[in-house]
Design an enzyme around this catalytic site. Structure first.
Site, mmCIF file in Angstrom:
data_model
loop_
_atom_site.group_PDB
_atom_site.id
_atom_site.type_symbol
_atom_site.label_atom_id
_atom_site.label_comp_id
_atom_site.label_asym_id
_atom_site.label_seq_id
_atom_site.Cartn_x
_atom_site.Cartn_y
_atom_site.Cartn_z
ATOM 1 N N LYS A 54 25.594 47.227 50.054
ATOM 2 C CA LYS A 54 25.005 46.555 48.890
ATOM 3 C C LYS A 54 23.501 46.366 49.096
ATOM 4 C CE LYS A 54 29.418 44.209 47.921
ATOM 5 N NZ LYS A 54 30.195 42.950 47.964
ATOM 6 N N GLN A 98 30.169 36.801 50.321
ATOM 7 C CA GLN A 98 31.143 37.853 50.609
ATOM 8 C C GLN A 98 32.473 37.257 51.061
ATOM 9 O OE1 GLN A 98 30.570 41.097 50.016
ATOM 10 N NE2 GLN A 98 32.516 41.822 50.786
ATOM 11 N N ASP A 121 29.227 38.073 40.923
ATOM 12 C CA ASP A 121 30.572 38.461 41.359
ATOM 13 C C ASP A 121 31.616 38.175 40.279
ATOM 14 O OD1 ASP A 121 31.231 39.653 43.796
ATOM 15 O OD2 ASP A 121 30.843 37.817 44.938
HETATM 16 N N1 GUN Z 1 35.319 41.055 49.220
HETATM 17 C C1 GUN Z 1 35.991 42.132 48.751
HETATM 18 N N2 GUN Z 1 35.542 42.471 47.519
HETATM 19 C C2 GUN Z 1 34.568 41.581 47.208
HETATM 20 C C3 GUN Z 1 33.717 41.407 46.062
HETATM 21 O O1 GUN Z 1 33.770 42.131 45.060
HETATM 22 N N3 GUN Z 1 32.839 40.383 46.139
HETATM 23 C C4 GUN Z 1 32.767 39.546 47.207
HETATM 24 N N4 GUN Z 1 31.872 38.546 47.176
HETATM 25 N N5 GUN Z 1 33.536 39.666 48.279
HETATM 26 C C5 GUN Z 1 34.428 40.692 48.263
#
Ligand code: GUN
Length: 295
Positions: A54, A98, A121
């Site tokens: 990311k 995350q 998110d």
């Molecule tokens: N862990 C797995 N997928 C995601 C996501 O889309 N966002 C976040 N913040 N954590 C994750």
């Protein structure tokens, strides 16, 4: 040559990111650089990889990003204090914590603390509610939003389609179902959610014209569970031990790709299917958050 029925998530994600370049340039011309903060708690190996990807995509697109890494033993109060700072930092249009979080931290409390306007998110209860209500002013969670975009760009007809979603998690299964059953364009499907309490998963799967596997069980979907010609989307990332592999393990999806690919009408490769789309949607949400803040 790649089989003709593959849905190329990498190429579609690149296309979407290409579309964002102009929007980011317009923001910069108006004196705004989109900004995104990542918060990672502990040393979860997969989370490190995901946040790294990311960050890299932000840098490629000219989105400002900063990453805060907190120790595994961080308390909920400490994480809340950090979010209070990020919530009011005007350089940041998005704040992403995350998942997974260590057990002493309640994720529901954390996701309800990120300001809804910065919740790229789509995990805040306000954004979850807006998704359920079909209110387009909210943010949609990145993975299901990416799957919908993948299906739309691969010209898969959603209206009236029989969709089966395997998995009822808050990150993929539930929001995916909510998105695809809305009475709107690029949705309007008949959606069934299957989970560990479902009596005859195979029978449900065999009815599906679109089968979305997001339950986190390695190679669960076998050829005899798929209707010939169905569109199959593999969301799973499962580490399985394999003595022959480097490091003694390898990653597999929720779909037995080798078995299912020959009978599927279209199928996402894994890797190279859903994963890149999640990142593209995160970038899109962040650019949109910056555009809204700049108004
Ligand atoms: N862990 C797995 N997928 C995601 C996501 O889309 N966002 C976040 N913040 N954590 C994750």
């Amino acid at each position: 040559m790649a089989p003709a029925n593959l849905i190329d998530g990498r190429a579609i994600a690149r296309q979407i990111q290409g579309e964002l370049v102009q929007r980011i340039a317009a923001l910069k011309a108006a004196g705004v650089q989109p900004g995104l903060a990542f918060v990672r708690v502990g040393e979860d190996a997969a989370s490190k990889v995901y946040v790294g990807r990311k960050e890299k995509t932000c840098a490629e697109l000219g989105i400002f990003s900063e990453t805060h890494v907190l120790p595994e033993a961080t308390s909920e109060a400490e994480l809340l204090a950090m979010l209070a700072r990020l919530n009011v930092d005007a350089r940041l249009h998005g704040v992403l914590v995350q998942a997974p979080l260590p057990p002493q931290i309640r994720s529901a409390v954390i996701y309800a603390t990120v300001r809804p306007e910065k919740d790229v998110d789509g995990f805040h209860p306000v954004n979850v509610g807006k998704l359920m209500l079909g209110d387009p002013t909210g943010f949609h969670p990145c993975t299901p939003a990416g799957i919908r975009e993948l299906l739309v760009r691969a010209e898969v007809k959603l209206s009236g389609a029989e969709v089966v979603v395997l998995g009822r998690g808050n990150i993929v299964g539930k929001p995916m179902a909510a998105m695809l059953c809305q009475k709107e364009r690029h949705a309007n499907a008949t959606v069934t959610i299957c989970h560990s309490g479902t009596r005859d998963i195979r029978a449900h799967c065999r009815r599906a014209e679109i089968l979305i596997a997001a339950m986190g069980v390695a190679e669960f979907v076998k050829a005899d569970m798929v209707k010939p010609g169905a569109v199959v989307v593999d969301v799973g990332v499962n580490r399985v031990s394999d003595a022959a592999a480097k490091g003694g393990s390898r990653l597999v999806g929720d779909v037995d790709f080798a078995g299912v690919q020959p009978i599927a009408g279209k199928i996402t490769p894994n890797p190279g299917g859903v994963g890149p789309m999640t990142i593209a949607m995160l970038m899109q949400n962040t650019v949109r958050a910056a555009e809204i803040a700049a108004r």
